[in-house]
Design a protein around this motif. Structure first.
Motif, mmCIF file in Angstrom:
data_model
loop_
_atom_site.group_PDB
_atom_site.id
_atom_site.type_symbol
_atom_site.label_atom_id
_atom_site.label_comp_id
_atom_site.label_asym_id
_atom_site.label_seq_id
_atom_site.Cartn_x
_atom_site.Cartn_y
_atom_site.Cartn_z
ATOM 1 N N SER A 110 1.067 -1.563 -0.445
ATOM 2 C CA SER A 110 -0.254 -0.239 -0.397
ATOM 3 C C SER A 110 0.855 1.389 -0.144
ATOM 4 O O SER A 110 0.698 2.166 -0.609
ATOM 5 N N LYS A 114 0.323 4.247 -2.869
ATOM 6 C CA LYS A 114 0.213 5.484 -1.976
ATOM 7 C C LYS A 114 1.057 6.452 -2.821
ATOM 8 O O LYS A 114 0.759 7.547 -3.384
ATOM 9 N N LYS A 115 2.319 6.439 -2.756
ATOM 10 C CA LYS A 115 4.032 7.318 -3.383
ATOM 11 C C LYS A 115 3.539 7.295 -4.972
ATOM 12 O O LYS A 115 3.257 8.798 -5.660
ATOM 13 N N GLN A 118 0.311 8.973 -5.824
ATOM 14 C CA GLN A 118 0.408 10.566 -6.023
ATOM 15 C C GLN A 118 1.247 11.165 -6.951
ATOM 16 O O GLN A 118 0.780 12.051 -7.505
ATOM 17 N N ASP A 193 -5.619 -4.097 -1.858
ATOM 18 C CA ASP A 193 -5.489 -2.727 -2.428
ATOM 19 C C ASP A 193 -5.284 -2.260 -4.062
ATOM 20 O O ASP A 193 -4.249 -2.883 -4.172
#
Length: 233
Positions: A110, A114-115, A118, A193
Motif C-alpha cells: 500500500s 500511495k507514493k 500521488q 489494495d
C-alpha cells in the motif's frame, strides 16, 4: 481545444504500453508507463536485497521510499521515454524476468502504491495524457474521459513476452514465462489494495487476435469520439 485523460488498464503483456505510447504520439499527448514505475521500485528492491525467500521486506522498503526518485527522460535514439532511478538509466534492467517475478508483489504494498499514485495524479493535472497500468481507471483517474481494459489469452501473452525476452538474448523457457504471466494475473487481480478490475465504464479490448495496427486504430477511434470536435489540440 480541451484535451482529455485516457486510462488504459489490463493484464500483463497485452500490448498496453506499446498501444498507449503510439496513441499518445498520434494525439500529441503525454505518455506515462506506470508499470515501469513499479518495475523501478522492484529493481530497487533487488539491488538493495530487500527481498528474502520470495517475500519483500515491506517495512524496510517503506523506510526507503523517500530515497526512490523516478523520472522519465526521452531517449534520442529510440524516441521513447527511458526510466531513471535516482538519476541512473535503468530502462534495460527493469525489463528482465527477475524484475517481472516480483513486480506484482511490490505493487501489492500500500505504501508503494500511495507514493506512486500521488506522482501519477500530479502528472495528469493538465490532462492531455495517456497512462497505462493496473489501476489507472479505477484509482488514479476515476473520472477519465476514456477508459480501456486490455486483455488477451494467457498463452498469447506468454508467447509475446517470451519472444521479446529471447530477442533480448535472455536464457528463458516458454513455461517459465507462462508461469510468470499466470502468477502476475493472480496477484494483480486478488490483492486487497487497488486490484486489477475492469470498471463498468471501461471499454474492453481483447488483443488476442489483433495486430498492433488494429489495436491502435481502435484506440484512436475511441479517443477521437471523446475529444471535443475530434481535435487533439
Amino acid at each position: 481545444m480541451k484535451k482529455i485523460t485516457i486510462a488504459i488498464d489490463g493484464h500483463s503483456s497485452t500490448g498496453k504500453s506499446t498501444a498507449a505510447k503510439q496513441l499518445a504520439k498520434k494525439l500529441n499527448y503525454i505518455y506515462v508507463d506506470t508499470g515501469a514505475m513499479y518495475r523501478a521500485v522492484s529493481y530497487f528492491v533487488l539491488q538493495n536485497r530487500l527481498i528474502e525467500n520470495g517475500q519483500v521486506k515491506e517495512n524496510e522498503l517503506t523506510d526507503h521510499l523517500e530515497d526512490i526518485k523516478i523520472r522519465f527522460e526521452n531517449n534520442p535514439d529510440s524516441k521513447n521515454a527511458d526510466v531513471y532511478l535516482n538519476n541512473v538509466n535503468i530502462e534495460k534492467e527493469i525489463r528482465t524476468l527477475e524484475v517481472s517475478n516480483i513486480v506484482s508483489r511490490v505493487a501489492e504494498i500500500s505504501a508503494v502504491r500511495k507514493k506512486l499514485v500521488q506522482q501519477q495524479q500530479a502528472m495528469g493535472v493538465e490532462k492531455g495524457i495517456v497512462m497505462d497500468g493496473r489501476d489507472i481507471g479505477s484509482v488514479v483517474f476515476p473520472d477519465a474521459e476514456l477508459k480501456v481494459f486490455m486483455t488477451a489469452a494467457p498463452e498469447v501473452r506468454a508467447t509475446r513476452r517470451y519472444d521479446e525476452l529471447i530477442e533480448r538474448g535472455d536464457d528463458i523457457t516458454f513455461d517459465e514465462v507462462l508461469k510468470n504471466v499466470l502468477e502476475r494475473d493472480r496477484i494483480d487481480s486478488s490483492r486487497e489494495d487497488s486490484p486489477l478490475i475492469q470498471t463498468e465504464d471501461a471499454l474492453l479490448l481483447d488483443t488476442s487476435k489483433m495486430s498492433r495496427e488494429a489495436q491502435l486504430e481502435q484506440l484512436e477511434q475511441w479517443a477521437r469520439e471523446r475529444i471535443p470536435d475530434g481535435s487533439e489540440q
